[in-house]
Enzyme design. Structure first.
Site, PDB file in Angstrom:
ATOM      1  N   ASP A  63     -27.140 -33.258  29.724  1.00 56.81           N
ATOM      2  CA  ASP A  63     -27.428 -34.296  28.738  1.00 56.81           C
ATOM      3  C   ASP A  63     -28.137 -33.760  27.506  1.00 56.81           C
ATOM      4  O   ASP A  63     -28.724 -32.671  27.519  1.00 56.81           O
ATOM      5  CB  ASP A  63     -28.321 -35.383  29.359  1.00 56.81           C
ATOM      6  CG  ASP A  63     -29.767 -34.918  29.547  1.00 56.81           C
ATOM      7  OD1 ASP A  63     -29.976 -33.836  30.149  1.00 56.81           O
ATOM      8  OD2 ASP A  63     -30.686 -35.613  29.078  1.00 56.81           O
TER       9      ASP A  63
ATOM     10  N   LYS B  19     -31.183 -35.706  37.624  1.00 51.76           N
ATOM     11  CA  LYS B  19     -29.980 -36.502  37.541  1.00 51.76           C
ATOM     12  C   LYS B  19     -28.718 -35.651  37.367  1.00 51.76           C
ATOM     13  O   LYS B  19     -27.612 -36.051  37.742  1.00 51.76           O
ATOM     14  CB  LYS B  19     -30.066 -37.450  36.328  1.00 51.76           C
ATOM     15  CG  LYS B  19     -31.170 -38.451  36.357  1.00 51.76           C
ATOM     16  CD  LYS B  19     -31.155 -39.243  35.035  1.00 51.76           C
ATOM     17  CE  LYS B  19     -32.375 -40.111  34.928  1.00 51.76           C
ATOM     18  NZ  LYS B  19     -32.486 -40.735  33.608  1.00 51.76           N
ATOM     19  N   GLY B  20     -28.885 -34.512  36.722  1.00 48.79           N
ATOM     20  CA  GLY B  20     -27.734 -33.767  36.218  1.00 48.79           C
ATOM     21  C   GLY B  20     -26.649 -33.454  37.222  1.00 48.79           C
ATOM     22  O   GLY B  20     -25.474 -33.344  36.869  1.00 48.79           O
TER      23      GLY B  20
ATOM     24  N   LYS C 219     -26.882 -20.030  33.442  1.00 48.60           N
ATOM     25  CA  LYS C 219     -27.224 -19.488  32.120  1.00 48.60           C
ATOM     26  C   LYS C 219     -28.208 -18.341  32.331  1.00 48.60           C
ATOM     27  O   LYS C 219     -29.420 -18.477  32.087  1.00 48.60           O
ATOM     28  CB  LYS C 219     -27.863 -20.611  31.292  1.00 48.60           C
ATOM     29  CG  LYS C 219     -27.652 -20.518  29.809  1.00 48.60           C
ATOM     30  CD  LYS C 219     -28.445 -21.587  29.086  1.00 48.60           C
ATOM     31  CE  LYS C 219     -27.607 -22.644  28.451  1.00 48.60           C
ATOM     32  NZ  LYS C 219     -28.398 -23.586  27.626  1.00 48.60           N
TER      33      LYS C 219
ATOM     34  N   ASP D 210     -31.167 -22.571  34.662  1.00 49.41           N
ATOM     35  CA  ASP D 210     -31.567 -22.127  33.327  1.00 49.41           C
ATOM     36  C   ASP D 210     -32.669 -21.071  33.497  1.00 49.41           C
ATOM     37  O   ASP D 210     -32.382 -19.899  33.738  1.00 49.41           O
ATOM     38  CB  ASP D 210     -32.024 -23.381  32.573  1.00 49.41           C
ATOM     39  CG  ASP D 210     -32.231 -23.178  31.086  1.00 49.41           C
ATOM     40  OD1 ASP D 210     -32.171 -22.033  30.627  1.00 49.41           O
ATOM     41  OD2 ASP D 210     -32.481 -24.161  30.377  1.00 49.41           O
TER      42      ASP D 210
ATOM     43  N   ARG E  88     -23.787 -37.076  29.586  1.00 50.33           N
ATOM     44  CA  ARG E  88     -23.623 -36.589  30.959  1.00 50.33           C
ATOM     45  C   ARG E  88     -22.228 -36.887  31.500  1.00 50.33           C
ATOM     46  O   ARG E  88     -21.718 -36.182  32.349  1.00 50.33           O
ATOM     47  CB  ARG E  88     -24.636 -37.259  31.896  1.00 50.33           C
ATOM     48  CG  ARG E  88     -26.084 -36.873  31.672  1.00 50.33           C
ATOM     49  CD  ARG E  88     -26.908 -37.357  32.857  1.00 50.33           C
ATOM     50  NE  ARG E  88     -28.330 -37.451  32.576  1.00 50.33           N
ATOM     51  CZ  ARG E  88     -29.204 -36.459  32.723  1.00 50.33           C
ATOM     52  NH1 ARG E  88     -28.792 -35.285  33.121  1.00 50.33           N
ATOM     53  NH2 ARG E  88     -30.477 -36.646  32.457  1.00 50.33           N
TER      54      ARG E  88
HETATM   55  C1  PRP Z   1     -32.275 -29.545  34.461  1.00 49.67           C
HETATM   56  C2  PRP Z   1     -31.179 -29.144  35.443  1.00 49.67           C
HETATM   57  C3  PRP Z   1     -31.917 -28.360  36.483  1.00 49.67           C
HETATM   58  C4  PRP Z   1     -33.030 -27.721  35.669  1.00 49.67           C
HETATM   59  C5  PRP Z   1     -32.653 -26.312  35.357  1.00 49.67           C
HETATM   60  O1  PRP Z   1     -32.866 -30.696  34.939  1.00 49.67           O
HETATM   61  O2  PRP Z   1     -30.550 -30.270  36.014  1.00 49.67           O
HETATM   62  O3  PRP Z   1     -32.452 -29.183  37.501  1.00 49.67           O
HETATM   63  O4  PRP Z   1     -33.172 -28.459  34.458  1.00 49.67           O
HETATM   64  O5  PRP Z   1     -33.621 -25.726  34.540  1.00 49.67           O
HETATM   65  P1  PRP Z   1     -34.544 -24.536  35.039  1.00 49.67           P
HETATM   66  O6  PRP Z   1     -33.663 -23.510  35.686  1.00 49.67           O
HETATM   67  O7  PRP Z   1     -35.152 -24.036  33.745  1.00 49.67           O
HETATM   68  O8  PRP Z   1     -35.575 -25.089  35.968  1.00 49.67           O
HETATM   69  P2  PRP Z   1     -33.803 -31.631  34.060  1.00 49.67           P
HETATM   70  O9  PRP Z   1     -35.215 -31.387  34.451  1.00 49.67           O
HETATM   71  O10 PRP Z   1     -33.445 -31.479  32.617  1.00 49.67           O
HETATM   72  O11 PRP Z   1     -33.430 -33.072  34.584  1.00 49.67           O
HETATM   73  P3  PRP Z   1     -32.012 -33.821  34.588  1.00 49.67           P
HETATM   74  O12 PRP Z   1     -31.159 -33.164  35.667  1.00 49.67           O
HETATM   75  O13 PRP Z   1     -32.396 -35.223  34.924  1.00 49.67           O
HETATM   76  O14 PRP Z   1     -31.384 -33.676  33.220  1.00 49.67           O
END
Ligand code: PRP
Length: 182
Positions: free
Chosen positions: A159, A43-44, A131, A103, A165
């Site tokens: 979030d 979703k992000g 990051k 991340d 968000r």
């Molecule tokens: C978060 C973000 C990325 C991912 C990054 O999504 O939106 O898609 O994590 O992390 P990584 O580099 O460690 O893979 P999340 O799975 O939290 O879902 P969201 O977007 O719905 O919050």
């Protein structure tokens, strides 16, 4: 006040707007003549994607995928689940994946491999936030608005338990709000 849940504001709405405009311009120049498929990772990414595409002045198509790597926890499990797949085919297309944050790099690495296996001509990534201190998989976004420190960030798509968000800025969440386990 939602903003009172933040320890600090890292980037304001205005700073984000300026940077997103620059990145949109760079993407427009890089893809001139190409007609790329822009994929938002839900979703992000929905906030960044909606701002970014309005600064891209070449023809594009837009599609979405939903992935989850975290479940209800704030820690990455290392596994990526596809919750919603694309509607459009990627074969032969220049693809630009739009993420809110890179991340560990797990999600991006998985998606890039998947899209290339499906026959995408090229796969590049635009992320609002990077990051790098958290990286597990050696991968980097091709376009990035801001490099950020290893803090619990919320806002501009990011979030905590599905909240914050919609904040137009990005900031560090107070430890007392999430219990301090980051
Ligand atoms: C978060 C973000 C990325 C991912 C990054 O999504 O939106 O898609 O994590 O992390 P990584 O580099 O460690 O893979 P999340 O799975 O939290 O879902 P969201 O977007 O719905 O919050």
């Amino acid at each position: 006040m939602l903003l009172s849940d933040l320890e600090t504001v890292l980037y304001t709405k205005e700073q984000i707007e300026t940077r997103v405009r620059e990145v949109g311009g760079a993407i427009s120049r890089a893809y001139a003549g190409s007609h790329p498929l822009v994929i938002g990772v839900l979703k992000g990414a929905f906030v960044f994607l909606s701002d970014l595409v309005r600064h891209i002045d070449i023809p594009i198509e837009i599609d979405f995928m939903a992935t989850s790597s975290y479940g209800a926890s704030t820690k990455s499990s290392g596994a990526v689940r596809i919750l919603k797949d694309l509607d459009l085919p990627v074969e032969g297309r220049d693809v630009l994946v739009v993420e809110d944050i890179v991340d560990t790099g797990t999600t991006l690495n998985y998606l890039r491999d998947l899209l290339l296996r499906r026959g995408a001509k090229s796969v590049k990534v635009a992320a609002a936030f990077d990051k790098p201190s958290r990286r597990v998989v050696p991968i980097a976004p091709d376009y990035c608005c801001f490099e950020v420190p290893n803090e619990f960030l919320v806002g501009y798509g990011l979030d905590y338990a599905e909240k914050y968000r919609h904040l137009p800025c990005v900031g560090v969440l107070k430890a007392e709000v999430y219990g301090g386990d980051h």
